[in-house]
Enzyme design. Structure first.
Site, mmCIF file in Angstrom:
data_model
loop_
_atom_site.group_PDB
_atom_site.id
_atom_site.type_symbol
_atom_site.label_atom_id
_atom_site.label_comp_id
_atom_site.label_asym_id
_atom_site.label_seq_id
_atom_site.Cartn_x
_atom_site.Cartn_y
_atom_site.Cartn_z
ATOM 1 N N ALA A 76 9.016 1.063 2.183
ATOM 2 C CA ALA A 76 8.821 1.786 0.793
ATOM 3 C C ALA A 76 8.245 0.858 0.064
ATOM 4 O O ALA A 76 8.243 -0.429 0.205
ATOM 5 C CB ALA A 76 10.336 1.903 0.393
ATOM 6 N N ASP A 77 7.683 1.346 -1.007
ATOM 7 C CA ASP A 77 7.016 0.650 -2.121
ATOM 8 C C ASP A 77 7.182 1.458 -3.328
ATOM 9 O O ASP A 77 7.081 2.808 -3.699
ATOM 10 C CB ASP A 77 5.564 0.360 -1.823
ATOM 11 N N THR A 78 7.712 0.585 -4.418
ATOM 12 C CA THR A 78 7.780 1.042 -5.754
ATOM 13 C C THR A 78 6.885 0.719 -6.773
ATOM 14 O O THR A 78 6.686 -0.444 -6.693
ATOM 15 C CB THR A 78 9.434 0.534 -6.137
#
EC number: 3.6.1.9
Length: 227
Positions: A76-78
């Site tokens: 994931a990347d935010t």
């Protein structure tokens, strides 16, 4: 009788302690933690949502290429943004201050790109999702901005603030997933895992009780992280 197929081991492609703790909330303990070191620089004129999903995909595919055994890789990347303007992952107190000033009294968006890969018999099956949460901060005084930017909690956070920390006192409005703001949208994660054949009931009954796995997670971060 139908043969029961056990869950594949889960690999978390992240060095984020928060993501480990979020998975623990839903009784999922990674068998391995393999941080993916990729270039996270936005492309020219790249928008926040495409950036988040591109980086999540990059992390997942890099880890998938490093392992041989059948596994499920979660990456994931935010990314936080005001309009189309991407806010940095703050590395200094000045960057934290800049970010807090940008979101003061305004709505901003937090995007998390989620990429889950099932690697089995050298075949890759993908599930990708972009999740958006809208947040509004109250209008902050100079004193509040200076105080928050003096804290450590905004360092290394997307948009320069930790929503589950002191910054929570500034929030007047949230629309969307709270876990998404923290770095991993749990509803979408479970849906993706289930669609890949992951049996959630098996995991809660067996994997989360594996104390050796919990010890591995704690040793990776150098301190107990799972309550």
């Amino acid at each position: 009788m139908k043969q029961h197929i056990k869950n594949l081991p889960i690999i978390l492609a992240s060095s984020s302690l928060t993501r480990v703790e979020l998975l623990d909330r839903i009784k999922i303990i990674p068998a391995q933690i393999i941080p993916a070191d990729i270039d996270e620089t936005p492309n020219l004129r790249e928008l926040p949502a495409p950036l988040a999903i591109r980086l999540a995909y990059g992390k997942a595919i890099k880890v998938a290429s490093q392992i041989e055994k059948s596994s499920i890789i979660i990456a994931a990347d935010t990314v936080a943004a005001v309009g189309r303007r991407i806010l940095p992952k703050a590395t200094t107190y000045e960057e934290v201050k800049h970010c807090i000033k940008m979101v003061s009294g305004r709505r901003h968006r937090v995007y998390t790109g989620l990429c889950i890969i099932k690697k089995e018999n050298n075949q890759l099956t993908f599930r990708q999702k972009i999740v958006q949460t809208i947040i509004k901060f109250k209008k902050l005084s100079d004193e509040e901005i200076n105080f928050y930017s003096s804290l450590d909690e905004g360092i290394d956070k997307a948009g320069g603030c930790k929503i589950s920390g002191y910054a929570e006192a500034f929030i007047s409005f949230i629309s969307g997933s709270y876990s998404n703001i923290m770095g991993l949208p749990l509803f979408e994660t479970v849906n993706a895992l289930t669609s890949l054949g992951f049996r959630y009931s098996d995991n809660t009954a067996n994997v989360c009780k594996d104390l050796s796995t919990k010890s591995m997670v704690q040793n990776h971060f150098g301190k107990p992280s799972i309550s």
